[in-house]
Design a protein around this motif. Structure first.
Motif, short mmCIF file in Angstrom:
data_model
loop_
_atom_site.label_atom_id
_atom_site.label_comp_id
_atom_site.label_asym_id
_atom_site.label_seq_id
_atom_site.Cartn_x
_atom_site.Cartn_y
_atom_site.Cartn_z
N ASN A 191 -12.48 -1.33 4.33
CA ASN A 191 -12.65 -2.09 5.82
C ASN A 191 -14.20 -2.06 5.99
OD1 ASN A 191 -9.96 -2.69 5.96
ND2 ASN A 191 -9.86 -1.02 7.51
N GLN A 210 -4.29 -16.04 5.19
CA GLN A 210 -5.59 -15.63 5.42
C GLN A 210 -5.59 -14.27 6.01
OE1 GLN A 210 -8.07 -18.01 4.61
NE2 GLN A 210 -9.71 -16.40 4.57
N GLY A 211 -6.43 -13.34 5.58
CA GLY A 211 -6.62 -12.03 6.39
C GLY A 211 -5.77 -11.04 5.70
N THR A 212 -4.90 -11.24 4.58
CA THR A 212 -4.13 -10.23 3.73
C THR A 212 -5.20 -9.13 3.41
OG1 THR A 212 -2.67 -11.98 3.31
CG2 THR A 212 -2.65 -9.87 1.87
N GLN A 257 -8.69 -7.79 3.99
CA GLN A 257 -9.66 -7.92 5.09
C GLN A 257 -10.92 -7.73 4.47
OE1 GLN A 257 -8.67 -4.37 7.55
NE2 GLN A 257 -6.37 -4.63 7.32
N SER A 297 -1.89 -13.51 13.41
CA SER A 297 -3.31 -13.64 12.64
C SER A 297 -3.52 -12.28 12.05
CB SER A 297 -4.39 -14.17 13.54
OG SER A 297 -4.19 -15.21 14.03
N LEU A 298 -3.75 -11.96 10.79
CA LEU A 298 -3.71 -10.71 10.26
C LEU A 298 -5.29 -10.23 10.39
CD1 LEU A 298 -1.85 -11.00 6.74
CD2 LEU A 298 -0.96 -9.95 9.09
N GLY A 299 -5.64 -9.09 10.69
CA GLY A 299 -6.97 -8.63 10.81
C GLY A 299 -6.98 -7.08 10.79
N LYS A 300 -8.02 -6.30 11.03
CA LYS A 300 -8.33 -5.02 10.75
C LYS A 300 -7.36 -4.33 11.82
CE LYS A 300 -12.08 -1.52 11.19
NZ LYS A 300 -13.49 -1.44 11.20
N THR A 301 -7.22 -4.63 13.06
CA THR A 301 -6.47 -3.99 13.72
C THR A 301 -5.06 -4.65 13.78
OG1 THR A 301 -6.79 -5.56 15.75
CG2 THR A 301 -8.29 -3.50 15.50
N ASN A 302 -4.60 -5.52 13.02
CA ASN A 302 -3.35 -6.13 12.84
C ASN A 302 -3.08 -6.29 11.38
OD1 ASN A 302 -0.73 -6.95 13.70
ND2 ASN A 302 -1.72 -8.88 14.48
N PRO A 303 -2.87 -5.33 10.57
CA PRO A 303 -2.78 -5.54 9.11
C PRO A 303 -1.37 -5.87 8.83
CG PRO A 303 -3.03 -3.48 9.47
CD PRO A 303 -3.07 -4.05 10.88
#
Length: 482
Positions: free
Chosen positions: A169, A364-366, A368, A398-404
């Motif tokens: 990350n 998108q976001g899979t 990070q 939405s995928l992201g660092k806090t919601n992987p």
């Protein structure tokens, strides 16, 4: 139990001027952990030899033993009087310890031995500690960690994985080494490796695929023969980059594999036409690097020339599979639709030489920090593709660092894939219906609601002018009221 120890190591490393980022943190923690692991391994082997009445010849001997330079003890207590520290510690590590360990590569009987791994690791790495006092603190903390039981290794491997994920990350380079573990587990569930089959990753990175496959295949009640097969004759990998190689070795060791079969080399240097049956494997699991751009002489090793590293890896993987072998490979989604000669030729080769049975479209976001969308190609070698089953992964957020990505996100995919079932997110495409010239495999969900057609520019301008006139009239009416 070990979380506080890892946090203490991190606090110490923050004060070390030679260690600047998360990549340095994992690298420097890795070599110290590796030496402590070797000490525990040697202690275990020595105890077993004594019980069996055998002599034991240590791998690391003399002043280079962990309990002499790193953690000297007297009457079971740490002996501060005998412990190196300050400049003496830094000079010993840089000028004596690392050169001694590096020589193991030249004296080892083969690349599959623990001696060779020691030599390779300490040939590629350098200690970045500038303060012998900080290194002394780190050594004392790590001396309190133990690799003796499976529970110890399990906890340590989880903590190490957390650091690898954080490293991924932290930036682009770190992200090259980390594939989301839920995605890896889903890929393994679909390929379903069995004891006796070999598993290969030619872009091994942090060895996430091999470690997860080991966890998937290991059973508490397995026979000694099956366990030996898992340890020595199942997992194979190659890695070009020094840091990734070291992290991969350490990650596999922490998962319980004593001498990982990972070779430090660029897989793409091998001419794919020279790959023989003895070099092939039953399963390929991989997430090769995207972009890159290999030298012209490297591209000559492949029938389909390309500056896209992932395209070269895909050719490598196809040829590393045995007939009937199975693969799951992550690649940019543009591979499915690009119209350049290399993309078209590679899609054609894949469809003609393998049964591409499944395409998993990742949101998108899979990955990070990555600016590209990806798909996972699942295929079997040996017969041409008749139809392809697609699944469009949509976790509903939405995928992201806090919601992987998590395992639940992929549960439906794994369930539906077994029977190639149709749903709102899944469909099939017949190869005979593809464009014969482009072999376009784009993800086009026929179940998705049709988007409203785009309006003509003149219509949009007319609508804007009408709204402006309406707004002007409203303002005039308000002026009249005032």
């Amino acid at each position: 139990m070990y979380e506080n120890a890892f946090n203490s190591i991190e606090r110490s490393l923050r004060a070390e001027e030679g260690i600047a980022n998360e990549l340095d943190y994992v690298e420097q923690t890795s070599w110290v952990l590796f030496l402590k692991y070797l000490h525990d391994l040697e202690s275990d082997r020595r105890d077993r030899a004594e019980l069996e009445g055998r002599d034991y010849t240590p791998i690391i001997d003399g002043e280079f033993r962990w309990d002499l330079w790193a953690a000297p003890k007297k009457d079971g207590e740490f002996d501060h009087n005998a412990a190196l520290t300050g400049d003496d510690m830094v000079q010993f590590v840089d000028r004596e310890l690392f050169p001694y360990l590096a020589r193991f590569r030249d004296t080892a009987t083969g690349p599959d031995t623990i001696e060779y791994k020691i030599g390779e690791v300490f040939t590629e790495l350098r200690s970045k500690f500038r303060s012998g006092y900080i290194l002394r603190d780190v050594l004392e903390i790590i001396d309190g960690l133990h690799f003796n039981t499976q529970a110890d290794k399990h906890e340590l491997s989880n903590l190490y994985e957390t650091r690898i994920r954080r490293m991924g990350n932290a930036g682009r380079n770190g992200g090259e080494y980390y594939t989301p573990r839920p995605l890896i587990r889903a890929m393994i569930q679909v390929t379903d490796p069995k004891i006796g089959e070999t598993i290969y990753d030619g872009a091994v990175g942090s060895a996430g695929f091999l470690c997860e496959a080991y966890d998937h295949m290991r059973r508490p009640d397995m026979s000694a023969g099956d366990y030996e097969t898992l340890q020595r004759r199942t997992f194979f990998g190659q890695e070009k980059k020094s840091l990734a190689y070291v992290i991969g070795i350490m990650n596999m060791v922490l998962h319980g594999i004593e001498a990982p079969n990972i070779v430090h080399t660029n897989s793409l240097n091998e001419n794919v036409m020279d790959i023989q049956e003895k070099d092939r494997h039953d399963i390929v699991l991989a997430n090769p690097p995207f972009g890159g751009g290999e030298r012209k002489e490297v591209q000559q090793n492949f029938p389909i020339k390309s500056g896209e590293t992932a395209y070269l890896f895909l050719q490598h993987f196809i040829r590393k599979l045995r007939a009937g072998g199975r693969a799951a490979v992550v690649i940019k989604n543009t591979f499915l639709s690009n119209t350049d000669n290399a993309s078209v030729a590679l899609r054609r080769e894949l469809l003609e030489s393998c049964r591409l049975h499944t395409v998993l479209d990742c949101p998108q976001g899979t990955f990070q920090g990555a600016g590209v969308k990806t798909v996972v190609l699942f295929f079997e070698k040996g017969e041409p593709t008749q139809r392809v089953w697609y699944y469009q992964l949509d976790p509903g957020r939405s995928l992201g660092k806090t919601n992987p990505l998590n395992d639940d996100d992929l549960a439906e995919f794994v369930t539906l894939q077994k029977g190639f079932e149709l749903s709102a997110k899944s469909w099939t495409v017949e190869v005979v219906n593809l464009d014969a010239e482009t072999m376009d495999l784009s993800v086009k969900n026929p179940n998705a609601p049709e988007e409203a057609p785009l309006r003509e520019p003149s219509e949009i301008i007319a609508d804007m002018l009408a709204r402006d006139a309406e707004t002007a009239q409203i303002l005039e009416d308000i002026r009249g009221i005032l």
